[in-house]
Write a protein that holds these residues in place. Structure first.
Motif, PDB file in Angstrom:
ATOM      1  N   ILE A  12       0.831  -1.204   0.000  1.00  0.00           N
ATOM      2  CA  ILE A  12       0.000   0.000   0.000  1.00  0.00           C
ATOM      3  C   ILE A  12       0.863   1.250   0.000  1.00  0.00           C
ATOM      4  O   ILE A  12       0.635   2.198  -0.760  1.00  0.00           O
ATOM      5  CB  ILE A  12      -0.926   0.009   1.234  1.00  0.00           C
ATOM      6  CG1 ILE A  12      -2.009  -1.077   1.090  1.00  0.00           C
ATOM      7  CG2 ILE A  12      -1.583   1.372   1.413  1.00  0.00           C
ATOM      8  CD1 ILE A  12      -3.074  -0.775   0.076  1.00  0.00           C
ATOM      9  N   THR A  15      -3.170  -4.747  -4.287  1.00  0.00           N
ATOM     10  CA  THR A  15      -3.752  -6.082  -4.200  1.00  0.00           C
ATOM     11  C   THR A  15      -3.207  -6.996  -5.294  1.00  0.00           C
ATOM     12  O   THR A  15      -2.920  -8.169  -5.060  1.00  0.00           O
ATOM     13  CB  THR A  15      -5.287  -5.998  -4.299  1.00  0.00           C
ATOM     14  OG1 THR A  15      -5.782  -5.243  -3.190  1.00  0.00           O
ATOM     15  CG2 THR A  15      -5.922  -7.375  -4.294  1.00  0.00           C
ATOM     16  N   ASP A  24     -10.403  -3.205   4.862  1.00  0.00           N
ATOM     17  CA  ASP A  24     -10.690  -2.178   3.847  1.00  0.00           C
ATOM     18  C   ASP A  24     -12.126  -1.711   4.041  1.00  0.00           C
ATOM     19  O   ASP A  24     -13.071  -2.329   3.551  1.00  0.00           O
ATOM     20  CB  ASP A  24     -10.494  -2.761   2.443  1.00  0.00           C
ATOM     21  CG  ASP A  24     -10.771  -1.744   1.351  1.00  0.00           C
ATOM     22  OD1 ASP A  24     -10.864  -0.545   1.669  1.00  0.00           O
ATOM     23  OD2 ASP A  24     -10.900  -2.138   0.180  1.00  0.00           O
ATOM     24  N   ARG A  50     -13.313   1.209   3.029  1.00  0.00           N
ATOM     25  CA  ARG A  50     -13.651   2.242   2.057  1.00  0.00           C
ATOM     26  C   ARG A  50     -14.853   1.843   1.211  1.00  0.00           C
ATOM     27  O   ARG A  50     -15.134   0.664   1.021  1.00  0.00           O
ATOM     28  CB  ARG A  50     -12.442   2.513   1.155  1.00  0.00           C
ATOM     29  CG  ARG A  50     -11.274   3.123   1.909  1.00  0.00           C
ATOM     30  CD  ARG A  50     -10.000   3.180   1.088  1.00  0.00           C
ATOM     31  NE  ARG A  50      -8.925   3.781   1.868  1.00  0.00           N
ATOM     32  CZ  ARG A  50      -7.647   3.460   1.772  1.00  0.00           C
ATOM     33  NH1 ARG A  50      -7.259   2.539   0.907  1.00  0.00           N
ATOM     34  NH2 ARG A  50      -6.738   4.053   2.527  1.00  0.00           N
ATOM     35  N   PHE A  54      -8.759   0.923   6.823  1.00  0.00           N
ATOM     36  CA  PHE A  54      -8.529   1.791   5.672  1.00  0.00           C
ATOM     37  C   PHE A  54      -9.829   2.536   5.380  1.00  0.00           C
ATOM     38  O   PHE A  54     -10.874   1.911   5.147  1.00  0.00           O
ATOM     39  CB  PHE A  54      -8.100   0.959   4.461  1.00  0.00           C
ATOM     40  CG  PHE A  54      -6.787   0.250   4.653  1.00  0.00           C
ATOM     41  CD1 PHE A  54      -5.593   0.865   4.319  1.00  0.00           C
ATOM     42  CD2 PHE A  54      -6.751  -1.034   5.187  1.00  0.00           C
ATOM     43  CE1 PHE A  54      -4.374   0.212   4.503  1.00  0.00           C
ATOM     44  CE2 PHE A  54      -5.542  -1.700   5.371  1.00  0.00           C
ATOM     45  CZ  PHE A  54      -4.350  -1.069   5.031  1.00  0.00           C
ATOM     46  N   ASP A  76      -5.209   0.985  -4.483  1.00  0.00           N
ATOM     47  CA  ASP A  76      -5.616  -0.190  -3.716  1.00  0.00           C
ATOM     48  C   ASP A  76      -5.629  -1.439  -4.595  1.00  0.00           C
ATOM     49  O   ASP A  76      -5.248  -2.526  -4.156  1.00  0.00           O
ATOM     50  CB  ASP A  76      -7.002   0.038  -3.093  1.00  0.00           C
ATOM     51  CG  ASP A  76      -6.983   1.059  -1.976  1.00  0.00           C
ATOM     52  OD1 ASP A  76      -5.884   1.425  -1.514  1.00  0.00           O
ATOM     53  OD2 ASP A  76      -8.070   1.518  -1.568  1.00  0.00           O
ATOM     54  N   GLU A 116     -15.228  -0.511  -5.042  1.00  0.00           N
ATOM     55  CA  GLU A 116     -14.517  -0.945  -3.843  1.00  0.00           C
ATOM     56  C   GLU A 116     -15.433  -0.746  -2.639  1.00  0.00           C
ATOM     57  O   GLU A 116     -15.838   0.373  -2.342  1.00  0.00           O
ATOM     58  CB  GLU A 116     -13.217  -0.149  -3.666  1.00  0.00           C
ATOM     59  CG  GLU A 116     -12.408  -0.520  -2.441  1.00  0.00           C
ATOM     60  CD  GLU A 116     -11.076   0.207  -2.376  1.00  0.00           C
ATOM     61  OE1 GLU A 116     -10.371   0.073  -1.354  1.00  0.00           O
ATOM     62  OE2 GLU A 116     -10.734   0.926  -3.348  1.00  0.00           O
ATOM     63  N   PHE A 151      -9.435  -7.583  -1.022  1.00  0.00           N
ATOM     64  CA  PHE A 151      -8.433  -6.559  -0.731  1.00  0.00           C
ATOM     65  C   PHE A 151      -7.144  -7.174  -0.198  1.00  0.00           C
ATOM     66  O   PHE A 151      -7.165  -7.977   0.732  1.00  0.00           O
ATOM     67  CB  PHE A 151      -8.998  -5.571   0.289  1.00  0.00           C
ATOM     68  CG  PHE A 151      -8.060  -4.460   0.674  1.00  0.00           C
ATOM     69  CD1 PHE A 151      -7.696  -3.499  -0.244  1.00  0.00           C
ATOM     70  CD2 PHE A 151      -7.560  -4.374   1.967  1.00  0.00           C
ATOM     71  CE1 PHE A 151      -6.850  -2.457   0.112  1.00  0.00           C
ATOM     72  CE2 PHE A 151      -6.718  -3.345   2.340  1.00  0.00           C
ATOM     73  CZ  PHE A 151      -6.351  -2.390   1.406  1.00  0.00           C
ATOM     74  N   SER A 163      -7.844  10.028   2.396  1.00  0.00           N
ATOM     75  CA  SER A 163      -7.839   8.640   2.844  1.00  0.00           C
ATOM     76  C   SER A 163      -6.868   8.468   4.003  1.00  0.00           C
ATOM     77  O   SER A 163      -5.947   9.258   4.187  1.00  0.00           O
ATOM     78  CB  SER A 163      -7.462   7.699   1.691  1.00  0.00           C
ATOM     79  OG  SER A 163      -6.214   8.053   1.134  1.00  0.00           O
ATOM     80  N   ARG A 198      -7.352   6.600  -5.733  1.00  0.00           N
ATOM     81  CA  ARG A 198      -7.362   5.762  -4.542  1.00  0.00           C
ATOM     82  C   ARG A 198      -7.696   4.319  -4.906  1.00  0.00           C
ATOM     83  O   ARG A 198      -7.068   3.373  -4.397  1.00  0.00           O
ATOM     84  CB  ARG A 198      -8.367   6.299  -3.530  1.00  0.00           C
ATOM     85  CG  ARG A 198      -8.461   5.514  -2.220  1.00  0.00           C
ATOM     86  CD  ARG A 198      -7.251   5.714  -1.360  1.00  0.00           C
ATOM     87  NE  ARG A 198      -6.240   4.680  -1.539  1.00  0.00           N
ATOM     88  CZ  ARG A 198      -5.028   4.751  -1.023  1.00  0.00           C
ATOM     89  NH1 ARG A 198      -4.651   5.792  -0.316  1.00  0.00           N
ATOM     90  NH2 ARG A 198      -4.161   3.772  -1.230  1.00  0.00           N
TER      91      ARG A 198
END
Length: 488
Positions: A70, A283, A224, A226, A433, A279, A151, A208, A314, A275
């Motif tokens: 990340i 991943t 995750d 988000r 996150f 991510d 996401e 994720f 974030s 973002r």
């Protein structure tokens, strides 16, 4: 008989000593803040053996390799624009110009902490009802021509989850690039095979950071959390809703689900897109599915009559700065008239408690709205504890009674606001996150405050006197849960 009891006594002492030594090694071998350190020592020492089971779920940090994936993800297309903005803001902060706009210091904070791109011209549409949100979102997805990036913490295998999957399968079959990123714990019960047809149609889906399964990586923390949707790089969604029937009020346990989500058109979509790609690439690192040629994801966006300035911010355990929490503190400390907050989980750390206390004792109208019912018992009892504490300091506490309150909104003086995935709790500040939109627009803030006022009609004020009338057993549960708050 005496020999048997002596052996049992020696075994018990040995187990306790081994447990104490193991507890000290376990807690101190990883760097964590002092509150979490003491909380885990309490759990591991007072609950031998079973405390380590709890630690396996709640205490273990992600591997260094995952955090590096990340942290090393590039800033992509916005890097040059962000650097140019920093130079511009530095000039605007000179003494003669510092008073031009009250929010520039907050903008600068996020530029320095998160390299957050500041977009001046955005259309912002607010959704406080899940049915209306998903109707509009699905319409936008149906119109997609090039890319759909999704996401979410939670995508369930239920009615709305299957509707979304079917729609994405259709778009992938039409040649649209479809990518889905989800959290394995938040979407528990959903197997990777759930997305087999999407993959067969040319789309892609992944857990994720490529978690194999919750049986092998059963951390409840560091998830995750988000919620991001971008469509053709021009339309974006961010907020508190997940994908599941309960978020549309179809689950009797919760009743009506009150949440807040935003639909964005404008430069802020670039930040959501960036973002997601970061991510996704973290991943997919080392696989053919990694996005290497990303310029096509940032097409020119033409918007007319769009006047709302937005920053997408974030935060997560990959960054120790707790950016979103510091943003909340910045808004609270800047307030002159009122601070209105909605959060399902109220477990603030000392810095947040002090900021809210200072505001309330300074005569600022501080209001916090929380649910009237739990979805996580320990978390809710801790929430009640802090609600009682803040009520005694002059904060007005509301229990939302028309279902479940899940919105994560902060509104300041009718001028600035935040809407996103981050709750007012340790988990969102330190462990998960998260992503939030920070909005610098009186008109949008006013709409959010109107929604807050409407929610008050479905809420009751809980006074300090009402808290004192709670049973001793309930107050004990609240206090006990509060001791564990740094790890809840």
């Amino acid at each position: 008989m005496d020999l048997t009891w002596n052996i049992i006594r020696i075994l018990i002492i040995a187990i306790v000593l081994i447990n104490e030594i193991a507890a000290l090694i376990t807690v101190f071998r990883e760097k964590r803040d002092i509150a979490a350190t003491w909380a885990w020592l309490l759990v591991l020492t007072l609950i031998p053996v079973l405390g380590f089971v709890a630690y396996a779920f709640l205490g273990r940090k992600p591997t260094r390799q995952r955090m590096e994936r990340i942290q090393t993800a590039t800033q992509l297309e916005l890097s040059e624009a962000i650097e140019e903005q920093k130079k511009q803001f530095a000039n605007m902060m000179k003494p003669k110009k510092a008073t031009k706009m009250t929010y520039w210091r907050t903008v600068q904070l996020f530029q320095n902490l998160d390299d957050a791109f500041f977009s001046r011209h955005n259309h912002v549409e607010i959704f406080d009802d899940g049915n209306q949100l998903f109707e509009k979102m699905f319409q936008d997805i149906e119109m997609a021509k090039k890319t759909i990036n999704i996401e979410f913490y939670t995508i369930y295998n239920d009615q709305i989850g299957n509707q979304l999957r079917t729609l994405l399968e259709q778009k992938a079959a039409e040649g649209v690039e479809v990518r889905v990123l989800y959290d394995s714990w938040g979407s528990r019960g959903v197997q990777p095979s759930f997305y087999n047809q999407l993959r067969a149609n040319g789309g892609a889906a992944a857990q994720f950071l490529m978690t194999r399964s919750n049986w092998f990586d059963f951390r409840i923390n560091y998830r995750d959390h988000r919620k991001i949707v971008t469509i053709d790089g021009k339309i974006g969604y961010v907020g508190g809703f997940n994908v599941g029937d309960q978020y549309l009020g179809r689950v009797a346990k919760f009743g009506y689900w009150r949440d807040t989500h935003l639909r964005l058109i404008g430069g802020s979509v670039y930040s959501l897109q960036q973002r997601f790609i970061r991510d996704w690439n973290a991943t997919m690192q080392g696989t053919p599915n990694q996005i290497l040629h990303y310029r096509r994801f940032f097409p020119p966006i033409k918007v007319t009559n769009a006047t709302t300035p937005v920053q997408i911010v974030s935060s997560g355990p990959d960054n120790q700065l707790e950016t979103i929490k510091l943003g909340y503190l910045r808004l609270i400390n800047a307030a002159q008239d009122h601070i209105w907050i909605q959060t399902p989980y109220l477990i603030p750390d000392d810095s947040m408690i002090d900021a809210l206390k200072v505001a309330a004792h300074s005569g600022i109208d501080v209001r916090i709205m929380i649910p009237c019912k739990p979805d996580h018992p320990f978390v809710y009892r801790a929430t009640q504890y802090y609600a009682r504490m803040l009520a005694n300091e002059g904060v007005t506490i509301y229990y939302y009674e028309n279902g479940f309150m899940h919105a994560k909104t902060v509104m300041i003086d009718g001028k600035m606001a935040s809407v996103g995935s981050a709750n007012l709790d340790y988990r969102s500040f330190k462990l998960n996150f998260e992503i939030n939109s920070f909005i610098y627009d009186p008109q949008i803030t006013d709409r959010l405050e109107q929604i807050f006022m409407n929610d008050i009609r479905h809420s009751k004020v809980v006074t300090p006197e009402m808290f004192t009338q709670q049973s001793l057993w309930l107050r004990f549960k609240q206090t006990a849960s509060r001791l564990l708050s740094p790890i809840l």
